[in-house]
Each structure stands twice: as structure tokens, then as C-alpha cells.
Design a protein around this motif. Structure first.
Motif, PDB file in Angstrom:
ATOM      1  N   VAL A 282       0.867  -1.181   0.000  1.00 39.02           N
ATOM      2  CA  VAL A 282       0.000   0.000   0.000  1.00 39.02           C
ATOM      3  C   VAL A 282       0.901   1.227   0.000  1.00 39.02           C
ATOM      4  N   PHE A 283       0.677   2.118  -0.936  1.00 39.32           N
ATOM      5  CA  PHE A 283       1.573   3.264  -1.083  1.00 39.32           C
ATOM      6  C   PHE A 283       1.517   4.200   0.119  1.00 39.32           C
ATOM      7  N   SER A 284       2.678   4.729   0.453  1.00 36.21           N
ATOM      8  CA  SER A 284       2.801   5.777   1.458  1.00 36.21           C
ATOM      9  C   SER A 284       2.138   7.053   0.936  1.00 36.21           C
ATOM     10  N   ASP A 285       1.742   7.912   1.846  1.00 34.18           N
ATOM     11  CA  ASP A 285       1.195   9.209   1.456  1.00 34.18           C
ATOM     12  C   ASP A 285       2.235  10.062   0.730  1.00 34.18           C
ATOM     13  N   LYS A 286       3.506   9.710   0.886  1.00 39.27           N
ATOM     14  CA  LYS A 286       4.571  10.451   0.204  1.00 39.27           C
ATOM     15  C   LYS A 286       4.641  10.132  -1.291  1.00 39.27           C
ATOM     16  N   VAL A 287       4.037   9.024  -1.713  1.00 42.23           N
ATOM     17  CA  VAL A 287       4.142   8.573  -3.098  1.00 42.23           C
ATOM     18  C   VAL A 287       3.006   9.162  -3.927  1.00 42.23           C
ATOM     19  N   HIS A 288       3.363   9.794  -5.017  1.00 47.40           N
ATOM     20  CA  HIS A 288       2.378  10.388  -5.925  1.00 47.40           C
ATOM     21  C   HIS A 288       2.568   9.792  -7.317  1.00 47.40           C
ATOM     22  N   VAL A 289       1.481   9.317  -7.927  1.00 48.79           N
ATOM     23  CA  VAL A 289       1.541   8.632  -9.220  1.00 48.79           C
ATOM     24  C   VAL A 289       0.989   9.539 -10.318  1.00 48.79           C
ATOM     25  N   VAL A 290       1.769   9.683 -11.396  1.00 49.99           N
ATOM     26  CA  VAL A 290       1.295  10.392 -12.587  1.00 49.99           C
ATOM     27  C   VAL A 290       1.103   9.359 -13.701  1.00 49.99           C
ATOM     28  N   SER A 291       0.105   9.547 -14.524  1.00 51.10           N
ATOM     29  CA  SER A 291      -0.219   8.550 -15.544  1.00 51.10           C
ATOM     30  C   SER A 291       0.571   8.777 -16.829  1.00 51.10           C
ATOM     31  N   VAL A 292       1.043   7.673 -17.398  1.00 44.22           N
ATOM     32  CA  VAL A 292       1.689   7.718 -18.713  1.00 44.22           C
ATOM     33  C   VAL A 292       0.731   7.215 -19.796  1.00 44.22           C
ATOM     34  N   ALA A 293      -0.551   7.084 -19.466  1.00 45.09           N
ATOM     35  CA  ALA A 293      -1.538   6.665 -20.471  1.00 45.09           C
ATOM     36  C   ALA A 293      -1.567   7.616 -21.663  1.00 45.09           C
ATOM     37  N   PRO A 294      -1.542   8.944 -21.474  1.00 42.63           N
ATOM     38  CA  PRO A 294      -1.509   9.828 -22.646  1.00 42.63           C
ATOM     39  C   PRO A 294      -0.275   9.616 -23.509  1.00 42.63           C
ATOM     40  N   LEU A 295       0.864   9.331 -22.883  1.00 44.35           N
ATOM     41  CA  LEU A 295       2.101   9.094 -23.623  1.00 44.35           C
ATOM     42  C   LEU A 295       1.977   7.841 -24.496  1.00 44.35           C
ATOM     43  N   PHE A 296       1.518   6.739 -23.900  1.00 48.29           N
ATOM     44  CA  PHE A 296       1.359   5.508 -24.666  1.00 48.29           C
ATOM     45  C   PHE A 296       0.225   5.635 -25.683  1.00 48.29           C
ATOM     46  N   GLY A 297      -0.847   6.306 -25.289  1.00 47.83           N
ATOM     47  CA  GLY A 297      -1.954   6.489 -26.212  1.00 47.83           C
ATOM     48  C   GLY A 297      -1.536   7.270 -27.448  1.00 47.83           C
ATOM     49  N   GLU A 298      -0.771   8.339 -27.236  1.00 50.25           N
ATOM     50  CA  GLU A 298      -0.305   9.140 -28.367  1.00 50.25           C
ATOM     51  C   GLU A 298       0.672   8.352 -29.236  1.00 50.25           C
ATOM     52  N   ALA A 299       1.529   7.546 -28.603  1.00 53.11           N
ATOM     53  CA  ALA A 299       2.453   6.708 -29.378  1.00 53.11           C
ATOM     54  C   ALA A 299       1.678   5.730 -30.253  1.00 53.11           C
ATOM     55  N   ILE A 300       0.641   5.086 -29.681  1.00 52.38           N
ATOM     56  CA  ILE A 300      -0.171   4.143 -30.449  1.00 52.38           C
ATOM     57  C   ILE A 300      -0.875   4.862 -31.601  1.00 52.38           C
ATOM     58  N   ARG A 301      -1.425   6.031 -31.319  1.00 51.81           N
ATOM     59  CA  ARG A 301      -2.123   6.787 -32.370  1.00 51.81           C
ATOM     60  C   ARG A 301      -1.174   7.127 -33.511  1.00 51.81           C
ATOM     61  N   ARG A 302       0.023   7.591 -33.174  1.00 55.56           N
ATOM     62  CA  ARG A 302       0.983   7.989 -34.202  1.00 55.56           C
ATOM     63  C   ARG A 302       1.525   6.786 -34.979  1.00 55.56           C
ATOM     64  N   ILE A 303       1.777   5.691 -34.294  1.00 52.71           N
ATOM     65  CA  ILE A 303       2.236   4.483 -34.985  1.00 52.71           C
ATOM     66  C   ILE A 303       1.167   4.015 -35.960  1.00 52.71           C
ATOM     67  N   HIS A 304      -0.067   3.998 -35.492  1.00 55.67           N
ATOM     68  CA  HIS A 304      -1.173   3.538 -36.335  1.00 55.67           C
ATOM     69  C   HIS A 304      -1.367   4.435 -37.557  1.00 55.67           C
ATOM     70  N   ASN A 305      -1.214   5.748 -37.373  1.00 52.30           N
ATOM     71  CA  ASN A 305      -1.416   6.699 -38.467  1.00 52.30           C
ATOM     72  C   ASN A 305      -0.170   6.917 -39.313  1.00 52.30           C
ATOM     73  N   ARG A 306       0.875   6.127 -39.055  1.00 54.14           N
ATOM     74  CA  ARG A 306       2.152   6.237 -39.782  1.00 54.14           C
ATOM     75  C   ARG A 306       2.757   7.624 -39.630  1.00 54.14           C
ATOM     76  N   GLU A 307       2.643   8.191 -38.432  1.00 58.04           N
ATOM     77  CA  GLU A 307       3.222   9.498 -38.141  1.00 58.04           C
ATOM     78  C   GLU A 307       4.485   9.322 -37.301  1.00 58.04           C
ATOM     79  N   SER A 308       5.321  10.339 -37.316  1.00 59.91           N
ATOM     80  CA  SER A 308       6.541  10.310 -36.511  1.00 59.91           C
ATOM     81  C   SER A 308       6.190  10.361 -35.024  1.00 59.91           C
ATOM     82  N   ILE A 309       6.936   9.619 -34.227  1.00 60.66           N
ATOM     83  CA  ILE A 309       6.759   9.715 -32.766  1.00 60.66           C
ATOM     84  C   ILE A 309       7.940  10.426 -32.114  1.00 60.66           C
ATOM     85  N   SER A 310       8.811  11.007 -32.925  1.00 58.38           N
ATOM     86  CA  SER A 310       9.989  11.677 -32.364  1.00 58.38           C
ATOM     87  C   SER A 310       9.616  12.861 -31.485  1.00 58.38           C
ATOM     88  N   VAL A 311       8.418  13.441 -31.712  1.00 56.97           N
ATOM     89  CA  VAL A 311       7.990  14.570 -30.885  1.00 56.97           C
ATOM     90  C   VAL A 311       7.737  14.134 -29.439  1.00 56.97           C
TER      91      VAL A 311
END
Length: 315
Positions: A282-311
Motif C-alpha cells: 500500500v503506497f505511502s502518502d509520500k508517493v504520488h503517481v502520474v499517468s503515462v496513459a496519454p504518452l502511450f496512447g499518443e504513441a499508439i495513435r501515431r504508430i497507427h497513423n504512420r506518423e513520426s513519434i519523435s515529438v
């Protein structure tokens, strides 16, 4: 994007992150299930038609590492045999990445074995986050996109509004990545010198290069399991007069007794991502979690659309 374009499935190692990725992409999650037999066998089963579709399977391989890694292989094989057009393994946390070299006699290069298995099971591409050793990308013959948690973590660090910040690398091996954090945030860098005598949690802090006295020190690292190294560095920074000590981790793996160590340490905040979500603590109150779902979601979107992910990669 619609379900006619792409299908994103989640393994039992990453159900919440998968749901968040699908929310970001505004698509329905692919349907599947994992049956577990009494003797320990796993039986992943796809419940959607994937023939001719581009499929992404999201699965962190930890807690338990071997079960979740084998499950990933079974998913890849199932999608390939179901005639998916392409199958991408999205592995937010790749457990065996620490086994990247033969650094003593008669040992396996475990990351290479895992890379071979992932390809043999049918992966056409690999997407991951902050590999422990970037050269592991070379273990694969299929494309590997090694995303970085730096922008997500640095954004949270900036929100803390720390005074007179200094970034601290826990050892020389992480200095290059830590320098990226320092450059991104426009602050100085300090580097720790540690020594690990055995394959255990104990690492001794030998020296620190850089000035931390009176400053807010931010330790950055790729992962922490027991928190012993992180807490040891925090204690040393506190001893050297740091005003505040914060840590930022790409992967908060965290096993026992990590939370007890964090609570008893000078650390005031530990920022990490949701690349691992089934920790046995169980996480301590000192631990704060930020989500990387937008990062992975954007990578999937760009890979699927044949766009660069270098950004998506910080300079």
C-alpha cells in the motif's frame, strides 16, 4: 480513431493503464480473458475478431514477473494465430531489462532471451518505457520505441515549485539521463557514486559530486524495488545539507519493505508513473503517481497513423 482502425487489449498485468489508454484514444478496449488453472497454467483467450486488424497488447511483466511475461507471449501467439495484420507488444515495464549483459561467468543475458521470445511469439513491434539499458533495443530485430517518462515526471516536479533545485543522479550510470532532466528543467546536476558488492538491495553511497547544501535535491532514477538505494541517497543528501529531498522514478516497482523505508526517510515526496500497477504494498502518502496513459496512447495513435513519434522524445 475507432475500433475499426485499431484494437487495444490489456493483459492482467496492466488493466487500469490499458483502460486509461483506451480512454485517451476514445476507443473501446478489446475483449479478452485469462483463465488460470489450478496447477498454474495460464490460458489467454481473445473474445473479439482480430483478423486483418492492427492489435496492441498492453502488459507490464512484473508481480509476478514470470507469469506476466509468459502471459504476454501467449497473447502474442494467440493474436498471430488469429490472423491479426500486425501485433505490437506495449510493455510499460520490462522486468528482465536489468539482465542486459554477461557481467560474470556462467550467467544468462536474460533480456536477450526475453527479446528473442517476444519476437518468436509474434510481435511485429515493441513499445516500452525507460528501458534500464537503452542498448536492449539492439536485442530486437523488430522496431522498438523506448518512450521516456521525463516530460510527465518533470511536469509534476515543476508543480512542486521547489526552491533552488538540483537534479541528482544516484550513480554515474544514470548521469546521462539525469542530465536530460537537469537540462529540461534548467537546473544544475549532482552525481552520486555508489557501490553494490552483491546481487541484493544494498548499495553503499561512496561520494557525491556536486553542491546540494541549502538546495532542493531531486533524485531521478529509472526504477526502485526496495527503495534502499533511493533512501540511502536521500539520507546522504540530507546529511550534506539539502533543504528538501524529492525523488522521481520512471517505474515505482516497490516491493516490501519499500514503503516503510520511504516513510522513515528524509524524502518528502516520491513521484512515479503508473507503468506498474499491481504492487504488493500500500503506497505511502509520500508517493504520488502520474499517468503515462496519454504518452502511450499518443504513441499508439501515431504508430497507427504512420506518423513520426519523435515529438514524444525529450531533447
Amino acid at each position: 480513431m475507432t475500433t475499426d482502425d485499431v484494437l487495444v487489449f490489456g493483459g492482467s498485468g496492466s488493466p487500469r493503464l490499458t483502460a486509461a489508454i483506451c480512454d485517451y484514444l476514445q476507443i473501446a478496449q478489446g475483449a479478452g480473458e485469462v483463465l488460470r488453472f489450478k496447477e498454474g497454467n495460464l490460458f489467454p483467450r481473445i473474445l473479439d475478431n482480430v483478423r486483418g486488424r492492427e492489435v496492441y497488447i498492453v502488459q507490464s511483466t512484473v508481480f509476478p514477473a514470470n507469469d506476466h511475461f509468459m502471459e504476454l507471449l501467449f497473447w502474442l501467439d494467440a493474436f498471430t494465430r488469429a490472423s491479426a495484420q500486425s501485433v505490437t507488444a506495449v510493455v510499460p515495464y520490462f522486468s528482465y531489462a536489468q539482465g542486459d549483459k554477461k557481467d560474470e561467468p556462467r550467467v544468462s543475458i536474460r533480456a536477450r532471451v526475453c527479446a528473442d521470445a517476444i519476437e518468436a511469439a509474434g510481435a511485429d513491434r515493441m513499445v516500452t518505457l525507460d528501458l534500464h539499458a537503452p542498448q536492449i533495443q539492439g536485442f530486437f530485430t523488430v522496431p522498438v520505441d523506448d518512450l521516456h517518462a521525463l516530460p510527465s515526471l518533470a511536469g509534476e516536479i515543476e508543480r512542486l515549485e521547489l526552491d533552488d533545485m538540483v537534479i541528482v543522479a544516484p550513480d554515474a550510470g544514470y548521469a546521462k539521463t539525469a542530465r536530460r532532466y537537469a537540462r529540461y528543467l534548467g537546473v544544475p546536476l549532482a552525481i552520486g557514486d555508489k557501490e553494490r558488492a552483491a546481487h541484493d538491495d544494498h548499495a553503499e553511497i561512496i561520494d557525491l559530486i556536486g553542491d546540494v547544501e541549502g538546495r532542493s535535491a531531486v533524485i531521478v532514477d529509472d526504477f526502485s524495488i526496495s527503495a534502499q538505494t533511493m533512501v540511502g541517497m536521500a539520507t546522504e543528501l540530507d546529511r550534506r545539507g539539502a533543504k528538501e529531498v524529492v525523488a522521481a522514478l520512471a517505474h515505482g516497482v516497490f516491493a516490501e519493505p519499500a514503503m516503510e523505508r520511504i516513510d522513515a526517510s528524509p524524502l518528502t515526496r516520491v513521484v512515479t508513473t503508473d507503468s506498474v500497477e499491481n504492487q504488493p504494498v500500500v503506497f505511502s502518502d509520500k508517493v504520488h503517481v502520474v499517468s503515462v496513459a496519454p504518452l502511450f496512447g499518443e504513441a499508439i495513435r501515431r504508430i497507427h497513423n504512420r506518423e513520426s513519434i519523435s515529438v514524444l522524445f525529450p531533447m
